[in-house]
Design a protein around this motif. Structure first.
Motif, PDB file in Angstrom:
ATOM      1  N   ASP A   1       0.820  -1.216   0.000  1.00 24.88           N
ATOM      2  CA  ASP A   1       0.000   0.000   0.000  1.00 24.88           C
ATOM      3  C   ASP A   1       0.853   1.265   0.000  1.00 24.88           C
ATOM      4  OD1 ASP A   1      -2.242  -1.581  -0.031  1.00 24.88           O
ATOM      5  OD2 ASP A   1      -2.667  -1.347   2.110  1.00 24.88           O
ATOM      6  N   GLN A   2       1.927   1.246   0.751  1.00 22.70           N
ATOM      7  CA  GLN A   2       2.824   2.406   0.802  1.00 22.70           C
ATOM      8  C   GLN A   2       3.415   2.689  -0.582  1.00 22.70           C
ATOM      9  OE1 GLN A   2       6.185   1.825   3.381  1.00 22.70           O
ATOM     10  NE2 GLN A   2       7.284   3.590   2.554  1.00 22.70           N
ATOM     11  N   TRP A   3       3.880   1.629  -1.256  1.00 22.98           N
ATOM     12  CA  TRP A   3       4.494   1.812  -2.577  1.00 22.98           C
ATOM     13  C   TRP A   3       3.465   2.236  -3.620  1.00 22.98           C
ATOM     14  CZ3 TRP A   3       8.885   2.788  -1.151  1.00 22.98           C
ATOM     15  CH2 TRP A   3       9.661   1.974  -0.338  1.00 22.98           C
ATOM     16  N   ILE A   4       2.249   1.709  -3.517  1.00 23.52           N
ATOM     17  CA  ILE A   4       1.204   2.106  -4.455  1.00 23.52           C
ATOM     18  C   ILE A   4       0.836   3.571  -4.246  1.00 23.52           C
ATOM     19  CG2 ILE A   4      -1.240   1.774  -5.060  1.00 23.52           C
ATOM     20  CD1 ILE A   4       0.677  -0.290  -6.307  1.00 23.52           C
ATOM     21  N   ASP A   5       0.788   4.012  -2.994  1.00 25.31           N
ATOM     22  CA  ASP A   5       0.517   5.428  -2.710  1.00 25.31           C
ATOM     23  C   ASP A   5       1.575   6.319  -3.355  1.00 25.31           C
ATOM     24  OD1 ASP A   5      -1.754   4.805  -1.273  1.00 25.31           O
ATOM     25  OD2 ASP A   5      -0.786   5.006   0.698  1.00 25.31           O
ATOM     26  N   GLU A   6       2.826   5.900  -3.260  1.00 27.36           N
ATOM     27  CA  GLU A   6       3.907   6.670  -3.891  1.00 27.36           C
ATOM     28  C   GLU A   6       3.763   6.670  -5.411  1.00 27.36           C
ATOM     29  OE1 GLU A   6       6.313   8.621  -2.589  1.00 27.36           O
ATOM     30  OE2 GLU A   6       5.366   8.280  -0.654  1.00 27.36           O
ATOM     31  N   ALA A   7       3.414   5.535  -5.975  1.00 27.12           N
ATOM     32  CA  ALA A   7       3.221   5.452  -7.426  1.00 27.12           C
ATOM     33  C   ALA A   7       2.107   6.393  -7.867  1.00 27.12           C
ATOM     34  CB  ALA A   7       2.904   4.015  -7.842  1.00 27.12           C
ATOM     35  N   ILE A   8       1.038   6.452  -7.110  1.00 26.40           N
ATOM     36  CA  ILE A   8      -0.075   7.342  -7.441  1.00 26.40           C
ATOM     37  C   ILE A   8       0.366   8.796  -7.412  1.00 26.40           C
ATOM     38  CG2 ILE A   8      -2.293   8.210  -6.588  1.00 26.40           C
ATOM     39  CD1 ILE A   8      -2.893   5.269  -5.759  1.00 26.40           C
ATOM     40  N   LYS A   9       1.160   9.164  -6.418  1.00 25.10           N
ATOM     41  CA  LYS A   9       1.672  10.540  -6.347  1.00 25.10           C
ATOM     42  C   LYS A   9       2.463  10.891  -7.603  1.00 25.10           C
ATOM     43  CE  LYS A   9       2.068  10.632  -1.318  1.00 25.10           C
ATOM     44  NZ  LYS A   9       3.025  10.639  -0.191  1.00 25.10           N
ATOM     45  N   TRP A  10       3.297   9.945  -8.056  1.00 23.87           N
ATOM     46  CA  TRP A  10       4.107  10.208  -9.251  1.00 23.87           C
ATOM     47  C   TRP A  10       3.260  10.257 -10.511  1.00 23.87           C
ATOM     48  CZ3 TRP A  10       8.624  12.418  -9.328  1.00 23.87           C
ATOM     49  CH2 TRP A  10       9.405  12.385  -8.181  1.00 23.87           C
ATOM     50  N   LEU A  11       2.211   9.457 -10.567  1.00 20.32           N
ATOM     51  CA  LEU A  11       1.300   9.530 -11.713  1.00 20.32           C
ATOM     52  C   LEU A  11       0.576  10.872 -11.740  1.00 20.32           C
ATOM     53  CD1 LEU A  11      -0.203   5.934 -11.710  1.00 20.32           C
ATOM     54  CD2 LEU A  11       1.336   6.937 -13.413  1.00 20.32           C
ATOM     55  N   GLU A  12       0.196  11.358 -10.578  1.00 19.95           N
ATOM     56  CA  GLU A  12      -0.440  12.677 -10.515  1.00 19.95           C
ATOM     57  C   GLU A  12       0.520  13.765 -10.969  1.00 19.95           C
ATOM     58  OE1 GLU A  12      -1.727  12.738  -6.449  1.00 19.95           O
ATOM     59  OE2 GLU A  12      -3.601  11.676  -6.915  1.00 19.95           O
ATOM     60  N   ARG A  13       1.765  13.655 -10.578  1.00 17.81           N
ATOM     61  CA  ARG A  13       2.772  14.632 -11.026  1.00 17.81           C
ATOM     62  C   ARG A  13       2.950  14.577 -12.538  1.00 17.81           C
ATOM     63  NH1 ARG A  13       6.810  13.043  -6.150  1.00 17.81           N
ATOM     64  NH2 ARG A  13       5.734  14.234  -4.546  1.00 17.81           N
ATOM     65  N   ALA A  14       2.901  13.378 -13.095  1.00 21.18           N
ATOM     66  CA  ALA A  14       3.018  13.227 -14.556  1.00 21.18           C
ATOM     67  C   ALA A  14       1.840  13.898 -15.248  1.00 21.18           C
ATOM     68  CB  ALA A  14       3.095  11.750 -14.933  1.00 21.18           C
ATOM     69  N   MET A  15       0.653  13.749 -14.679  1.00 19.82           N
ATOM     70  CA  MET A  15      -0.525  14.386 -15.260  1.00 19.82           C
ATOM     71  C   MET A  15      -0.416  15.902 -15.181  1.00 19.82           C
ATOM     72  SD  MET A  15      -3.521  11.818 -13.897  1.00 19.82           S
ATOM     73  CE  MET A  15      -4.796  12.994 -14.262  1.00 19.82           C
ATOM     74  N   GLU A  16       0.089  16.411 -14.069  1.00 17.03           N
ATOM     75  CA  GLU A  16       0.283  17.854 -13.926  1.00 17.03           C
ATOM     76  C   GLU A  16       1.292  18.361 -14.952  1.00 17.03           C
ATOM     77  OE1 GLU A  16       1.485  18.503  -9.910  1.00 17.03           O
ATOM     78  OE2 GLU A  16      -0.475  17.974  -9.095  1.00 17.03           O
ATOM     79  N   ALA A  17       2.353  17.616 -15.154  1.00 15.97           N
ATOM     80  CA  ALA A  17       3.382  18.026 -16.114  1.00 15.97           C
ATOM     81  C   ALA A  17       2.814  18.073 -17.523  1.00 15.97           C
ATOM     82  CB  ALA A  17       4.576  17.069 -16.050  1.00 15.97           C
ATOM     83  N   ARG A  18       1.903  17.165 -17.830  1.00 11.96           N
ATOM     84  CA  ARG A  18       1.292  17.127 -19.152  1.00 11.96           C
ATOM     85  C   ARG A  18       0.403  18.339 -19.368  1.00 11.96           C
ATOM     86  NH1 ARG A  18      -3.344  13.055 -20.013  1.00 11.96           N
ATOM     87  NH2 ARG A  18      -4.295  14.717 -18.848  1.00 11.96           N
ATOM     88  N   CYS A  19      -0.248  18.823 -18.330  1.00 14.28           N
ATOM     89  CA  CYS A  19      -1.224  19.906 -18.448  1.00 14.28           C
ATOM     90  C   CYS A  19      -0.606  21.291 -18.377  1.00 14.28           C
ATOM     91  CB  CYS A  19      -2.282  19.767 -17.349  1.00 14.28           C
ATOM     92  SG  CYS A  19      -3.289  18.299 -17.522  1.00 14.28           S
ATOM     93  N   ARG A  20       0.683  21.384 -18.276  1.00 12.14           N
ATOM     94  CA  ARG A  20       1.314  22.697 -18.116  1.00 12.14           C
ATOM     95  C   ARG A  20       1.745  23.309 -19.440  1.00 12.14           C
ATOM     96  NH1 ARG A  20       4.521  22.736 -12.416  1.00 12.14           N
ATOM     97  NH2 ARG A  20       2.789  21.902 -11.243  1.00 12.14           N
TER      98      ARG A  20
END
Length: 74
Positions: A26-45
């Motif tokens: 669960d801890q690692w999946i939470d971290e993966a989700i954070k990085w996916l969100e950052r990737a989405m933010e980078a795409r929208c900039r």
């Protein structure tokens, strides 16, 4: 490598850790989700410029949601 790609690689690394370490999955999946969100933010900039006359308005039948969507992506 652009920021979006780097974030996606980081998310992949955390997903692999989740598979390899079931005790902390669960801890690692939470971290993966954070990085996916950052990737989405980078795409929208992306920078978008428009002329004042090109922006739709509510009087022409465009909904406020469409206007907000246009504005947030600028």
């Amino acid at each position: 490598m652009d920021r979006r790609t780097a974030c996606l690689h980081q998310a992949d690394a955390f997903r692999e850790k989740a598979i390899a370490d079931p005790e902390h999955h669960d801890q690692w999946i939470d971290e993966a989700i954070k990085w996916l969100e950052r990737a989405m933010e980078a795409r929208c900039r992306a920078v978008v410029t428009v002329e004042a006359g090109d922006v739709p308005n509510a009087a022409s039948g465009t909904s406020a949601d469409a206007q907000l969507s246009l504005i947030t992506r600028q």
